[in-house]
Scaffold this active site. Structure first.
Site, mmCIF file in Angstrom:
data_model
loop_
_atom_site.group_PDB
_atom_site.id
_atom_site.type_symbol
_atom_site.label_atom_id
_atom_site.label_comp_id
_atom_site.label_asym_id
_atom_site.label_seq_id
_atom_site.Cartn_x
_atom_site.Cartn_y
_atom_site.Cartn_z
ATOM 1 N N ARG A 57 0.840 -1.217 0.000
ATOM 2 C CA ARG A 57 0.000 0.000 0.000
ATOM 3 C C ARG A 57 0.866 1.256 0.000
ATOM 4 O O ARG A 57 0.463 2.316 -0.460
ATOM 5 C CB ARG A 57 -0.975 0.006 1.199
ATOM 6 C CG ARG A 57 -1.823 1.283 1.272
ATOM 7 C CD ARG A 57 -3.134 1.132 2.050
ATOM 8 N NE ARG A 57 -3.023 0.294 3.210
ATOM 9 C CZ ARG A 57 -2.470 0.673 4.370
ATOM 10 N NH1 ARG A 57 -2.019 1.895 4.541
ATOM 11 N NH2 ARG A 57 -2.390 -0.171 5.376
ATOM 12 N N TYR A 110 -16.095 14.433 -16.387
ATOM 13 C CA TYR A 110 -16.444 13.019 -16.279
ATOM 14 C C TYR A 110 -17.515 12.879 -15.190
ATOM 15 O O TYR A 110 -17.404 13.518 -14.131
ATOM 16 C CB TYR A 110 -15.179 12.224 -15.932
ATOM 17 C CG TYR A 110 -15.430 10.771 -15.715
ATOM 18 C CD1 TYR A 110 -15.734 9.949 -16.796
ATOM 19 C CD2 TYR A 110 -15.396 10.210 -14.445
ATOM 20 C CE1 TYR A 110 -15.997 8.602 -16.600
ATOM 21 C CE2 TYR A 110 -15.646 8.864 -14.253
ATOM 22 C CZ TYR A 110 -15.945 8.068 -15.335
ATOM 23 O OH TYR A 110 -16.205 6.741 -15.144
ATOM 24 N N ASP A 182 -7.254 16.669 -15.836
ATOM 25 C CA ASP A 182 -7.477 15.259 -16.168
ATOM 26 C C ASP A 182 -7.117 15.100 -17.654
ATOM 27 O O ASP A 182 -7.796 15.630 -18.528
ATOM 28 C CB ASP A 182 -8.952 14.929 -15.901
ATOM 29 C CG ASP A 182 -9.303 13.473 -16.179
ATOM 30 O OD1 ASP A 182 -8.582 12.815 -16.959
ATOM 31 O OD2 ASP A 182 -10.325 13.001 -15.634
ATOM 32 N N LYS A 207 -7.980 3.633 -19.454
ATOM 33 C CA LYS A 207 -8.296 3.965 -20.843
ATOM 34 C C LYS A 207 -7.064 3.729 -21.732
ATOM 35 O O LYS A 207 -6.572 2.618 -21.781
ATOM 36 C CB LYS A 207 -8.827 5.403 -20.901
ATOM 37 C CG LYS A 207 -9.854 5.727 -19.791
ATOM 38 C CD LYS A 207 -11.166 4.980 -19.939
ATOM 39 C CE LYS A 207 -12.066 5.075 -18.715
ATOM 40 N NZ LYS A 207 -12.390 6.416 -18.237
#
Ligand SMILES: *Cc1c(COP(=O)(O)O)cnc(C)c1O
Length: 392
Positions: A57, A110, A182, A207
């Site tokens: 993590r 988005y 973004d 993507k």
């Protein structure tokens, strides 16, 4: 050393990996934790006095390879990989905003970024203004004494509105705002927001970066200081950490990003021109077309127009439904940047977190259809669309 080209960096990254067995491909470190040689070493790593891994993590060598590649491609100092693109969006806002701060966000975003800003941030006492970021006066009018951050995407999902990054970067710098862009639709190969003074660049790596439709992930790129804050606060304690296996897949996907983007752009241009000339199409939104207001940014802000097209067909909403039901090769699914051409209806799918009123304010009409042009032959994609037009 001479600066290498992006396509070379997509393959090699900044730090050449030397495997003890001579493996060409960097191995996948599918390990949750890392051994310490002794108690002193463990303590030194936790104290930040000694470099080295502790627990996945907090960091992992496979994840690190991805982060180094993205930081290099975006020409930023460092990067943090996240479990999803929304993990990158949320980490970038939650790491820097606190109760009483004000965020200036683009009115068209988005869908889940919009939902996070409109519904979640206000619960934590963070004020948000949504503005049309094509209009500098509207951005100026939104400024408040407690404004701390500016957040936008360009081209905007789904209608491909292009924002002026130089204008936004300069505005943010003048007013001491942290600017976040973004860059999912462009990838660092087509657009580097850093060149326009942007502080933080995020991606949904789901993507184009991964590009094979088999991973959800995200990346945040920025200064050493910003990335350290993100890693030591939100990523560590909220925990949207990427899986090393997903990072490994994206490292692989990146090796072909350059040729994939070339083909996505080339085919999208052909499909957009086909749609624009079609008698059943009302309007096409693609910056590669001269008719698009964002066309003037091609060649300077953005190298090419990307692979996503939005369009409105003539007729009713049910004609639109019939159309997306009739395509075969163009698969009815959300997401983008995959080898498969994907077609979807933003108002009822990706942008359903918006109310109809909010959607119309964001320029997303009910009849809008979005298509992510894949890597199939452009002629086959066009033929599939042609067949679907005959059904309405
Ligand atoms: C898909 C997408 C996101 C969210 O990414 P996930 O990986 O689905 O969490 C954020 N921004 C844009 C522009 C996107 O297309």
């Amino acid at each position: 050393m001479k600066k290498l080209h992006d396509q070379t960096n997509c393959i090699h990254g900044p730090n050449h990996f030397e495997d003890p067995h001579g493996a060409l491909t960097a191995p996948l470190y599918q390990s949750s934790t890392f051994k310490f040689a002794n108690a002193a070493q463990g303590a030194a790593r936790f104290a930040g006095e000694e470099a080295g891994y502790i627990y996945t993590r907090l960091g992992n060598p496979t994840t690190r390879e991805l982060e180094e590649k993205l930081a290099q491609l975006e020409e930023m100092e460092d990067a943090a990989a996240t479990a999803t693109g929304m993990g990158a969006v949320s980490a970038s806002v939650l790491s820097f905003l606190q109760q009483g701060d004000h965020l200036i966000a683009s009115s068209a975003l988005y869908g889940c970024s919009f939902a996070l800003f409109a519904h979640m941030l206000p619960k934590f006492g963070i004020e948000v203004s949504f503005v049309d970021m094509t209009d500098l006066d509207a951005v100026k009018a939104a400024l408040k004494p407690n404004s701390k951050m500016l957040f936008a995407e360009t081209p905007i999902n789904p209608n491909m509105t292009v924002l002026d990054l130089a204008m936004l970067g300069q505005f943010a710098q003048q007013h001491g705002l942290i600017s976040v862009i973004d860059n999912t639709f462009m990838t660092p190969l087509l657009q580097k927001p850093k060149h326009f003074g942007i502080d933080i660049v995020i991606h949904s790596a789901t993507k184009y970066l991964n590009g094979h439709g088999d991973v959800v992930a995200g990346v945040v790129c920025g200064s050493k200081e910003h990335i350290e804050t993100i890693k030591l606060t939100v990523l560590k304690d909220i925990g949207a950490t990427i899986s090393p296996h997903d990072a490994w897949l994206i490292n692989r996907g990146l090796k072909t990003l350059h040729i994939r983007m070339e083909r996505h752009c080339e085919s999208a241009q052909k499909v957009a021109q086909y749609l624009e000339s079609h008698s059943k199409v009302e309007r096409v939104y693609y910056p590669g077309l001269e008719s698009h207001p964002g066309h003037r940014f091609i060649g300077n802000q953005m190298k090419a127009a990307g692979g996503v097209i939005a369009f409105e067909i003539k007729g009713t909403l049910s004609d639109g439904e019939q159309f997306i039901n009739a395509t075969e090769l163009c698969t009815l699914a959300v997401s983008l940047g995959d080898p498969e051409t994907l077609i979807q209806h933003p108002a009822s799918m990706t942008h359903s977190p918006y109310t109809q009123e909010e959607r119309l304010a964001a320029g997303i009409s009910d009849g809008l259809i979005r298509i992510s042009v894949g890597l199939e032959a452009a002629e086959d994609i066009i033929e599939d669309l042609e067949k679907a037009f005959l059904c309405i």
